[in-house]
Design a protein around this motif. Sequence first.
Motif, PDB file in Angstrom:
ATOM      1  N   GLU A 226       0.761  -0.959   0.116  1.00  0.00           N
ATOM      2  CA  GLU A 226      -0.078  -0.231   0.186  1.00  0.00           C
ATOM      3  C   GLU A 226       0.879   1.235   0.050  1.00  0.00           C
ATOM      4  O   GLU A 226       1.892   1.190   0.865  1.00  0.00           O
ATOM      5  CB  GLU A 226      -0.931  -0.235   1.099  1.00  0.00           C
ATOM      6  CG  GLU A 226      -2.173  -1.111   1.138  1.00  0.00           C
ATOM      7  CD  GLU A 226      -2.701  -1.191   2.354  1.00  0.00           C
ATOM      8  OE1 GLU A 226      -2.606  -0.354   3.465  1.00  0.00           O
ATOM      9  OE2 GLU A 226      -3.583  -2.127   2.258  1.00  0.00           O
ATOM     10  N   LEU A 227       0.691   2.173  -0.934  1.00  0.00           N
ATOM     11  CA  LEU A 227       1.491   3.412  -1.029  1.00  0.00           C
ATOM     12  C   LEU A 227       0.396   4.768  -1.052  1.00  0.00           C
ATOM     13  O   LEU A 227      -0.458   4.567  -1.584  1.00  0.00           O
ATOM     14  CB  LEU A 227       2.154   3.385  -2.340  1.00  0.00           C
ATOM     15  CG  LEU A 227       3.465   2.433  -2.431  1.00  0.00           C
ATOM     16  CD1 LEU A 227       4.173   2.375  -3.531  1.00  0.00           C
ATOM     17  CD2 LEU A 227       4.277   2.749  -1.216  1.00  0.00           C
ATOM     18  N   THR A 228       0.711   5.537  -0.430  1.00  0.00           N
ATOM     19  CA  THR A 228       0.132   7.072  -0.707  1.00  0.00           C
ATOM     20  C   THR A 228       0.932   7.675  -1.826  1.00  0.00           C
ATOM     21  O   THR A 228       1.936   7.477  -2.165  1.00  0.00           O
ATOM     22  CB  THR A 228       0.136   7.805   0.330  1.00  0.00           C
ATOM     23  OG1 THR A 228       1.520   8.059   0.758  1.00  0.00           O
ATOM     24  CG2 THR A 228      -0.679   6.948   1.591  1.00  0.00           C
ATOM     25  N   ILE A 229       0.405   8.725  -2.419  1.00  0.00           N
ATOM     26  CA  ILE A 229       0.932   9.354  -3.612  1.00  0.00           C
ATOM     27  C   ILE A 229       2.343  10.008  -2.770  1.00  0.00           C
ATOM     28  O   ILE A 229       3.367   9.902  -3.511  1.00  0.00           O
ATOM     29  CB  ILE A 229       0.094  10.693  -3.864  1.00  0.00           C
ATOM     30  CG1 ILE A 229      -1.112   9.981  -4.435  1.00  0.00           C
ATOM     31  CG2 ILE A 229       0.709  11.518  -4.976  1.00  0.00           C
ATOM     32  CD1 ILE A 229      -2.261  11.237  -4.971  1.00  0.00           C
ATOM     33  N   GLN A 231       4.150   8.860  -0.655  1.00  0.00           N
ATOM     34  CA  GLN A 231       5.196   7.935  -0.615  1.00  0.00           C
ATOM     35  C   GLN A 231       5.970   7.289  -2.035  1.00  0.00           C
ATOM     36  O   GLN A 231       7.162   7.086  -2.079  1.00  0.00           O
ATOM     37  CB  GLN A 231       4.711   6.613   0.222  1.00  0.00           C
ATOM     38  CG  GLN A 231       4.493   6.779   1.509  1.00  0.00           C
ATOM     39  CD  GLN A 231       3.534   5.392   2.052  1.00  0.00           C
ATOM     40  OE1 GLN A 231       2.570   5.102   1.599  1.00  0.00           O
ATOM     41  NE2 GLN A 231       4.254   4.765   3.051  1.00  0.00           N
ATOM     42  N   CYS A 232       5.104   7.627  -2.997  1.00  0.00           N
ATOM     43  CA  CYS A 232       5.568   7.149  -4.359  1.00  0.00           C
ATOM     44  C   CYS A 232       6.592   8.163  -4.959  1.00  0.00           C
ATOM     45  O   CYS A 232       7.521   7.779  -5.714  1.00  0.00           O
ATOM     46  CB  CYS A 232       4.340   7.255  -5.468  1.00  0.00           C
ATOM     47  SG  CYS A 232       2.999   6.178  -5.141  1.00  0.00           S
ATOM     48  N   LYS A 233       6.560   9.292  -4.646  1.00  0.00           N
ATOM     49  CA  LYS A 233       7.440  10.372  -5.027  1.00  0.00           C
ATOM     50  C   LYS A 233       8.938  10.042  -4.989  1.00  0.00           C
ATOM     51  O   LYS A 233       9.575  10.163  -5.890  1.00  0.00           O
ATOM     52  CB  LYS A 233       7.112  11.899  -4.778  1.00  0.00           C
ATOM     53  CG  LYS A 233       5.618  11.944  -5.595  1.00  0.00           C
ATOM     54  CD  LYS A 233       5.072  13.540  -5.333  1.00  0.00           C
ATOM     55  CE  LYS A 233       3.713  13.559  -6.043  1.00  0.00           C
ATOM     56  NZ  LYS A 233       2.966  14.682  -5.652  1.00  0.00           N
ATOM     57  N   PRO A 234       9.159   9.801  -3.712  1.00  0.00           N
ATOM     58  CA  PRO A 234      10.574   9.540  -3.442  1.00  0.00           C
ATOM     59  C   PRO A 234      11.012   8.111  -4.058  1.00  0.00           C
ATOM     60  O   PRO A 234      12.267   8.157  -4.300  1.00  0.00           O
ATOM     61  CB  PRO A 234      10.720   9.178  -1.774  1.00  0.00           C
ATOM     62  CG  PRO A 234       9.134   9.632  -1.391  1.00  0.00           C
ATOM     63  CD  PRO A 234       8.404   9.883  -2.316  1.00  0.00           C
ATOM     64  N   ILE A 235      10.173   7.310  -4.334  1.00  0.00           N
ATOM     65  CA  ILE A 235      10.533   6.011  -5.058  1.00  0.00           C
ATOM     66  C   ILE A 235      11.147   6.341  -6.278  1.00  0.00           C
ATOM     67  O   ILE A 235      11.966   5.720  -7.009  1.00  0.00           O
ATOM     68  CB  ILE A 235       9.267   5.035  -5.034  1.00  0.00           C
ATOM     69  CG1 ILE A 235       9.019   4.806  -3.577  1.00  0.00           C
ATOM     70  CG2 ILE A 235       9.677   3.878  -5.699  1.00  0.00           C
ATOM     71  CD1 ILE A 235       7.749   3.653  -3.420  1.00  0.00           C
ATOM     72  N   GLU A 262      -4.475  11.819  -7.972  1.00  0.00           N
ATOM     73  CA  GLU A 262      -4.536  13.391  -7.756  1.00  0.00           C
ATOM     74  C   GLU A 262      -5.858  13.759  -8.471  1.00  0.00           C
ATOM     75  O   GLU A 262      -6.458  14.850  -8.186  1.00  0.00           O
ATOM     76  CB  GLU A 262      -3.431  13.905  -8.286  1.00  0.00           C
ATOM     77  CG  GLU A 262      -2.297  13.756  -7.141  1.00  0.00           C
ATOM     78  CD  GLU A 262      -0.970  14.622  -7.663  1.00  0.00           C
ATOM     79  OE1 GLU A 262      -0.129  14.697  -6.899  1.00  0.00           O
ATOM     80  OE2 GLU A 262      -0.701  14.715  -8.830  1.00  0.00           O
ATOM     81  N   ALA A 263      -6.297  12.966  -9.389  1.00  0.00           N
ATOM     82  CA  ALA A 263      -7.532  13.450 -10.042  1.00  0.00           C
ATOM     83  C   ALA A 263      -8.632  12.670  -9.537  1.00  0.00           C
ATOM     84  O   ALA A 263      -9.663  12.591 -10.375  1.00  0.00           O
ATOM     85  CB  ALA A 263      -7.274  13.267 -11.649  1.00  0.00           C
ATOM     86  N   ILE A 293      -2.321   2.165  -4.838  1.00  0.00           N
ATOM     87  CA  ILE A 293      -1.856   3.456  -4.627  1.00  0.00           C
ATOM     88  C   ILE A 293      -3.058   4.282  -4.254  1.00  0.00           C
ATOM     89  O   ILE A 293      -4.083   4.064  -4.940  1.00  0.00           O
ATOM     90  CB  ILE A 293      -1.083   3.857  -5.708  1.00  0.00           C
ATOM     91  CG1 ILE A 293       0.072   2.968  -5.976  1.00  0.00           C
ATOM     92  CG2 ILE A 293      -0.706   5.527  -5.565  1.00  0.00           C
ATOM     93  CD1 ILE A 293       0.285   2.390  -7.143  1.00  0.00           C
ATOM     94  N   SER A 294      -3.147   4.929  -3.174  1.00  0.00           N
ATOM     95  CA  SER A 294      -4.276   5.888  -2.986  1.00  0.00           C
ATOM     96  C   SER A 294      -3.809   7.315  -2.556  1.00  0.00           C
ATOM     97  O   SER A 294      -2.395   7.563  -2.322  1.00  0.00           O
ATOM     98  CB  SER A 294      -5.099   5.114  -1.734  1.00  0.00           C
ATOM     99  OG  SER A 294      -4.430   5.242  -0.592  1.00  0.00           O
ATOM    100  N   GLN A 295      -4.772   8.365  -2.502  1.00  0.00           N
ATOM    101  CA  GLN A 295      -4.139   9.716  -2.394  1.00  0.00           C
ATOM    102  C   GLN A 295      -3.910   9.944  -0.821  1.00  0.00           C
ATOM    103  O   GLN A 295      -2.830  10.635  -0.467  1.00  0.00           O
ATOM    104  CB  GLN A 295      -5.478  10.450  -2.592  1.00  0.00           C
ATOM    105  CG  GLN A 295      -4.999  12.099  -2.566  1.00  0.00           C
ATOM    106  CD  GLN A 295      -5.932  12.856  -3.413  1.00  0.00           C
ATOM    107  OE1 GLN A 295      -7.295  12.371  -3.516  1.00  0.00           O
ATOM    108  NE2 GLN A 295      -5.468  14.108  -3.974  1.00  0.00           N
TER     109      GLN A 295
END
Length: 445
Positions: A226-229, A231-235, A262-263, A293-295
């Motif tokens: 499970e990831l939030t947005i 958490q995705c950016k640094p990956i 995001e949308a 992945i969720s917001q």
Amino acid sequence: MKLNTDFVTWFRSVAPYVNAFRSKTFVIAFSGKMVADKKFVELVHDFNLLASLGVRLALVHGARPQIEARLEELKLQTKFVNGILVTDPATLQYVKETVGRVHIEIEALLSMGLPNSPMANAAIRLTSGNFVTACPIGVIDGVDLMHAGKVRKINAAAIRTRLEIGEVVLISPLGYSPTGEIFNLTLENVATEVAIALDAEKLIFLTDYINTKEIPTNDPSSLLRELTIAQCKPILQELSNNDTKEAVEIKRYLPCAIKACEANVARTHLVNRHIDGAILQELFTHNGIGCMISQVPLQTLRKAKIEDIGGILQLIEPLEVEGILVRRNRELLEIEIDRFIILEHDGTIVGCAALYPFANERACELACLAVHPNYRNAGHGSTLLKHVETKIISQGTQNLFVLTTSATHWFIEHGFKEVTLSELPQEKLGLYNYQRRSKVLLKSL
Ligand SMILES: CC(C)(COP(=O)(O)OP(=O)(O)OC[C@H]1O[C@@H](n2cnc3c(N)ncnc32)[C@H](O)[C@@H]1OP(=O)(O)O)[C@@H](O)C(=O)NCCC(=O)NCCS
């Protein structure tokens, strides 16, 4: 007997998802590789099953490997910019031919009668159309990408009309411009834009190499379940110079997941297609097998509200039947709802605790601490306890006590001590149930 019990338990565990997914729109994207693969038939069964459960399905297919193979066969010079095929008019001819062929093959497979399959006689009604308006990507680094395009607009109303009458919509990676030109699009661009335009509940990418893990590790090429947005950016940053096939796939799909979430697309799932029944396992089990992945974080700890009573009852009633927790009926819960804190996971209440203060004696009782059996041994009980402790310390309470019949050792391991009844606040002592003979445990904060 055991088999029956397992079946009933399994069926009950799946039922809430069936209910939650009915009439919801899922956009599922799969690459051309999947079609070339013998396993596509299994996927057709799973699409069919989802459709028969009332899920509205928009399928987006790719044709990248078939296009590349065709161009190689013809020994045509190809050029890629940022992984996108420069599509000149000659190349476009073969792109049209190949996408058309793949599209027809998919239609044929989705039209199979599926005899002797779990979904025998449940035919999919399929539709396609000019749902995607496209425009050219333009010039990148001085190179004109010509007929390589991007989505300009999705005709969401037309797709919805088809979904509402129970048809499955199949969309190819080609788009048309209002001037009648044809553009070669990427699967991920089309799927993301379709999901956004339809306000879909889920966008699902079937991937080839993405692996997942339950707990964080140093390996950035496998993703947490499970990831939030956030958490995705640094990956993505960490993988920027990594060209392994896993990293390339993550860099292709994670930005789409971010954009979709995001949308307001509720969830994006990256699911490894090589796992048997991948989509079903991802959608109908608690832990899933892919990366969702969720917001916002799926898990939240918050004060309970009156609307949570049904969920709390579902959690505590089995424990009351077993005699582990004291019975509380709906009316009592309504009166005491302000005392409850709940742990929510993806809209489901998976843990709770209640606090009863005895202000005169600067003490507080922790009651009704419970974590759903499917979520135990993952630190949720400890999280709830820590939250409660922080809250009462800030209120100046010194002693936290709990009455338990079956979790004595759990509390001792969390800093409680077993004490005698006489250490209970007077008011509580008067209410002590001598038949239950609960142990009294105390923690000085
Ligand atoms: C007690 C309870 C809340 C713990 O929740 P949890 O989320 O599993 O707790 P954690 O993940 O923080 O802790 C798990 C650890 O506690 C241990 N544990 C769980 N229940 C236990 C119990 N009744 N007695 C002793 N140890 C226990 C687990 O074995 C695990 O140990 P490990 O880390 O060495 O593997 C949960 O088991 C529960 O809901 N029990 C039924 C209700 C209950 O008894 N409530 C207390 C009375 S108010």
